[in-house]
Design an enzyme around this catalytic site. Structure first.
Site, PDB file in Angstrom:
ATOM      1  N   GLU A   1      -1.199  -2.630   6.403  1.00  0.00           N
ATOM      2  CA  GLU A   1      -1.959  -1.396   6.628  1.00  0.00           C
ATOM      3  C   GLU A   1      -3.346  -1.703   7.191  1.00  0.00           C
ATOM      4  O   GLU A   1      -3.829  -1.007   8.087  1.00  0.00           O
ATOM      5  CB  GLU A   1      -2.097  -0.611   5.317  1.00  0.00           C
ATOM      6  CG  GLU A   1      -0.787   0.015   4.868  1.00  0.00           C
ATOM      7  CD  GLU A   1      -0.868   0.679   3.508  1.00  0.00           C
ATOM      8  OE1 GLU A   1      -0.068   1.588   3.259  1.00  0.00           O
ATOM      9  OE2 GLU A   1      -1.720   0.299   2.678  1.00  0.00           O
TER      10      GLU A   1
ATOM     11  N   ASP B   1      -5.380   5.892  -1.775  1.00  0.00           N
ATOM     12  CA  ASP B   1      -5.392   6.122  -3.224  1.00  0.00           C
ATOM     13  C   ASP B   1      -6.712   6.734  -3.666  1.00  0.00           C
ATOM     14  O   ASP B   1      -6.742   7.512  -4.621  1.00  0.00           O
ATOM     15  CB  ASP B   1      -5.138   4.798  -3.947  1.00  0.00           C
ATOM     16  CG  ASP B   1      -3.784   4.233  -3.566  1.00  0.00           C
ATOM     17  OD1 ASP B   1      -2.779   4.905  -3.805  1.00  0.00           O
ATOM     18  OD2 ASP B   1      -3.740   3.141  -2.975  1.00  0.00           O
TER      19      ASP B   1
HETATM   20  C1  5RP Z   1       0.380   2.071   0.211  1.00  0.00           C
HETATM   21  C2  5RP Z   1      -0.834   2.907   0.275  1.00  0.00           C
HETATM   22  C3  5RP Z   1      -0.637   4.383   0.203  1.00  0.00           C
HETATM   23  O1  5RP Z   1      -1.114   4.958   1.370  1.00  0.00           O
HETATM   24  C4  5RP Z   1      -1.368   4.911  -0.991  1.00  0.00           C
HETATM   25  O2  5RP Z   1      -0.888   4.252  -2.148  1.00  0.00           O
HETATM   26  C5  5RP Z   1      -1.169   6.426  -1.150  1.00  0.00           C
HETATM   27  O3  5RP Z   1       0.157   6.695  -1.485  1.00  0.00           O
HETATM   28  P1  5RP Z   1       0.704   8.174  -1.647  1.00  0.00           P
HETATM   29  O4  5RP Z   1       0.633   8.820  -0.313  1.00  0.00           O
HETATM   30  O5  5RP Z   1       2.126   7.977  -2.125  1.00  0.00           O
HETATM   31  O6  5RP Z   1      -0.155   8.875  -2.662  1.00  0.00           O
HETATM   32  O7  5RP Z   1      -1.947   2.460   0.420  1.00  0.00           O
HETATM   33  O8  5RP Z   1       0.070   0.699   0.190  1.00  0.00           O
END
Ligand code: 5RP
Length: 234
Positions: free
Chosen positions: A106, A87
């Site tokens: 993760e 994010d």
């Molecule tokens: C999920 C995460 C994602 O990797 C993060 O939110 C990025 O998401 P996106 O690729 O849809 O922008 O940490 O828990």
């Protein structure tokens, strides 16, 4: 595809070059990681041999649909590479993760991997972490007390904001339940001036299962653009 989605796709495609035959590969969660899983499925159909370790039930389902063979995390000692989204990413390769609520698995997968490759569109690169609300996985038991202690941790470590919200979804505003059966708090820090101090403070809060600050885990950042991707290494 939107411009952001094209950039995410380009990042995912560029990350494929890190995947070698025979590797155990951590499979991230989110829209960028989903592009990667689909592309990896194409490579598997062309003959690449890999075993994937999904970081969420959503990713497990997608990997099964597109034919990426999976291995149970309890059956392995190590993971060769982990490819996951983020994010926010700063210049020290510190991350905010967990927008998709999968931060616990993760982080376990990232920590077990020899290399973590972060894939993201270039808007995720920031000067200072914190504009994106920091996800924090907490036990359901006592979550309101935990939330107060999280707010204190934000204040003590100099964050700009201390609003912390329980993540809810749907018309009924039901609390989101993670794959681990916990709640998510979203901490609106605004600006996190000392990510290491906040990491340490949050680890002291009973009821915090894990938080979305990933420090010292990412090795390579692949930033997708409208055309192609830029690779930054630590
Ligand atoms: C999920 C995460 C994602 O990797 C993060 O939110 C990025 O998401 P996106 O690729 O849809 O922008 O940490 O828990």
């Amino acid at each position: 595809m939107t411009d952001a989605d094209i950039a995410k796709y380009n990042a995912a495609q560029a990350a494929l070059e890190y995947v070698k035959d025979g590797m155990v590969v951590g499979l991230g969660t989110g829209s960028t990681a989903a592009h990667f899983v689909r592309l990896l499925g194409e490579r598997v159909r062309q003959g690449l041999r890999v075993k994937g370790v999904p970081t969420s039930e959503a990713t497990r389902n997608l990997a099964e649909q597109v034919g990426v063979p999976l291995v149970d995390i309890s059956q392995i000692n190590a993971i060769d590479i982990d490819v996951d989204g983020a994010d926010e990413i700063d210049a020290a390769f510190r991350l905010i993760k967990g927008g998709g609520g999968a931060l616990l698995r993760e982080k376990i997968v990232a920590a077990a991997s020899a290399r973590m490759i972060v894939i993201a569109d270039e808007s995720k690169w920031v000067e200072t972490l914190g504009a994106f609300p920091l996800p924090i996985e907490v036990t359901r038991f006592g979550f309101a007390l935990t939330r107060e202690r999280v707010r204190s941790a934000l204040r003590q470590t100099g964050c700009a904001g201390d609003e912390v919200n329980l993540r809810v979804s749907g018309k009924a505003n039901e609390p989101v339940i993670t794959d681990g059966g916990n709640y998510i708090l979203d901490a609106h820090a605004g600006r996190i001036p000392d990510a290491e101090a906040l990491d340490a403070a949050l680890k002291q809060v009973a009821g915090v299962v894990e938080h979305g600050l990933f420090i010292g885990l990412a090795h390579v950042v692949v930033l997708g653009k409208a055309k192609g991707a830029e690779v930054r290494s630590r």
